[in-house]
Design a protein around this motif. Structure first.
Motif, PDB file in Angstrom:
ATOM      1  N   THR A 267       1.014  -0.551   0.156  1.00  0.00           N
ATOM      2  CA  THR A 267      -0.099   0.539   0.407  1.00  0.00           C
ATOM      3  C   THR A 267       0.588   1.169  -0.266  1.00  0.00           C
ATOM      4  N   HIS A 268       1.935   1.662   0.698  1.00  0.00           N
ATOM      5  CA  HIS A 268       2.583   2.617   0.756  1.00  0.00           C
ATOM      6  C   HIS A 268       3.845   2.804  -1.107  1.00  0.00           C
ATOM      7  N   SER A 269       3.993   1.741  -1.261  1.00  0.00           N
ATOM      8  CA  SER A 269       5.097   1.445  -2.305  1.00  0.00           C
ATOM      9  C   SER A 269       3.538   2.291  -3.007  1.00  0.00           C
ATOM     10  N   HIS A 281      -2.828  13.914  -0.697  1.00  0.00           N
ATOM     11  CA  HIS A 281      -2.112  13.613   1.243  1.00  0.00           C
ATOM     12  C   HIS A 281      -2.018  12.055   1.246  1.00  0.00           C
ATOM     13  N   HIS A 282      -0.504  11.923   1.691  1.00  0.00           N
ATOM     14  CA  HIS A 282      -0.662  10.198   2.118  1.00  0.00           C
ATOM     15  C   HIS A 282      -1.174   9.869   3.054  1.00  0.00           C
ATOM     16  N   GLY A 283      -1.621   9.895   3.555  1.00  0.00           N
ATOM     17  CA  GLY A 283      -3.237   8.997   4.531  1.00  0.00           C
ATOM     18  C   GLY A 283      -4.418   8.693   3.096  1.00  0.00           C
ATOM     19  N   ALA A 285      -3.970   9.006   0.226  1.00  0.00           N
ATOM     20  CA  ALA A 285      -3.694   7.899  -1.133  1.00  0.00           C
ATOM     21  C   ALA A 285      -3.552   6.479  -0.616  1.00  0.00           C
ATOM     22  N   ASN A 286      -3.054   6.698   0.752  1.00  0.00           N
ATOM     23  CA  ASN A 286      -3.107   4.886   1.602  1.00  0.00           C
ATOM     24  C   ASN A 286      -4.961   4.493   1.704  1.00  0.00           C
ATOM     25  N   ALA A 287      -5.214   5.536   1.318  1.00  0.00           N
ATOM     26  CA  ALA A 287      -7.338   4.884   1.661  1.00  0.00           C
ATOM     27  C   ALA A 287      -7.494   4.004   0.459  1.00  0.00           C
TER      28      ALA A 287
HETATM   29 FE   LIG Z   1       2.719   6.395   5.851  1.00  0.00          FE
END
Ligand SMILES: [Fe+2]
Length: 388
Positions: A267-269, A281-283, A285-287
């Protein structure tokens, strides 16, 4: 069994509670520091968290300097300017106040205030070789979001505009000496950012739990972090003034970052290029990518996901492990929806034709190497397509 030697360490002292900010002068004193540079962003400079820190410093008779030029996705120039201010004002410590961006710039500032060269000269190398020659001046971290957990982490992530990619510096020397978690400093965070940053913390806990590295202590921390986020993230998003929810989310975010010293996953990649190339936003993008990665990992991660489903349901179900694991994906999707996060990369300005290029960048990112199921670049492309 246990032939491989493992090291477990949890060195940052955390000071938690309403009004903990007032302990800043004492934290500096204990570390022999007297002239801090407060590193923050322009939005926070006019906001209550900045006032709380300044009034604590003034109350303790501490002379401080301020750098408030941190960008939302911080760039190397932010660090260069902060380091100039640091040197010219004769500072001996930093206070990183803000989300992950301000704290990461603060961490890099103590390094670049002393070293010659550019951040790329200190970039983490394959095999985790540390190129920093610390110790550096003390770092005090005061988060105003509950997400990245960088206040207890060993890395700083800064974008090099020249190289057009993120530079990660990674070293035990970057661990803050103190993390001050004051729930009052997070009450003004708007619902969308509360949800997005909280989903970053959730992804840290889940990806570290499933990452195939032996670390039962981190696993226990990750599981309890997930439990806290399931219980409190929706509450904090609905009512920002809910101090119980805010406090538990701050602790959970630090727990997520403590847990991910194990490492992260796919998920982080997938999320990293979405931020560098599309400013997501990073969070968030993860969601947007997490449910697809969970489906991809379903068989390999079944015992972990079954456990996650039981955290949501707060009961010992009689279902089989594989049915529980599948239910976990739906439970996570339901939570994301209730948080008001609109699903689909296409709804966040990411055109379909860029997915192939993004999958190259995602494959070059190292996080997926510790995903519980190995990923090819084609797998990552399919995960983007599924998340689109
Ligand atoms: Fe993170």
């Amino acid at each position: 069994m246990f032939e491989k030697i493992t090291t477990f360490s949890f060195p940052t002292r955390i000071i938690f509670g309403v009004g903990a900010t007032r302990q800043v002068p004492g934290c500096l004193e204990e570390n022999g520091a007297h002239r801090p540079l407060v590193v923050t962003d322009p939005g926070l400079r006019a906001a209550p968290p900045f006032k709380a820190v300044v009034s604590a410093l003034q109350g303790g008779g501490v002379h401080y300097e301020v750098f408030d030029g941190v960008h939302p996705n911080p760039v190397e120039e932010d660090v260069v300017k902060a380091a100039e201010t640091y040197r010219s004002a004769g500072c001996d410590s930093v206070i990183g106040l803000g989300g992950g961006s301000a704290i990461d710039v603060a961490k890099a500032t103590v390094v670049m205030a002393r070293e010659e060269g550019t951040l790329a000269d200190f970039e983490a190398q394959a095999g985790g070789m540390d190129r920093l020659k610390g110790p550096y001046d003390p770092i005090i971290a005061i988060p105003t979001t509950a997400g990245t957990g960088t206040e207890v982490g060993r890395s700083s992530v800064i974008t090099s505009q020249k190289l057009r990619r993120k530079i990660i510096i990674f070293s035990p020397w970057l661990m803050p000496r103190r993390a001050i978690l004051d729930p009052e400093l997070t009450v003004s965070l708007p619902p969308s950012l509360t949800a997005a940053t909280g989903m970053d913390a959730f992804t840290h806990c889940l990806e570290s739990l499933t990452c195939p590295v032996y670390h039962p202590i981190c696993d226990a921390i990750a599981i309890h972090g997930l439990e806290l986020i399931i219980r409190y993230l929706e509450r904090a998003t609905r009512n920002g003034q809910d101090i119980e929810a805010r406090g538990n989310m701050l602790v959970a975010a630090s727990m997520g970052a403590i847990a991910f010293q194990k490492d992260l996953g796919a998920t982080h990649s997938l999320a990293h290029p979405l931020s560098t190339e599309f400013g997501l936003h990073h969070g968030l993008a993860n969601a947007l990518c997490l449910p697809a990665v969970m489906r991809f990992n379903l068989d390999a991660a079944a015992p972990h996901y079954a456990r996650l489903a039981r955290l949501y349901r707060d009961s010992n179900s009689k279902e089989t492990e594989s049915r529980e694991a599948a239910a976990a994906v739906q439970l996570v999707e339901g939570m994301i929806e209730r948080l008001g996060i609109q699903r689909g990369l296409r709804n966040h300005g990411v055109p379909r034709e860029v997915l192939e290029g993004l999958s190259k960048s995602a494959f070059a990112d190292s996080c997926h190497k510790t995903n519980i199921r190995a990923c090819t670049q084609d797998d990552l492309l399919r995960l983007y397509q599924e998340s689109w």
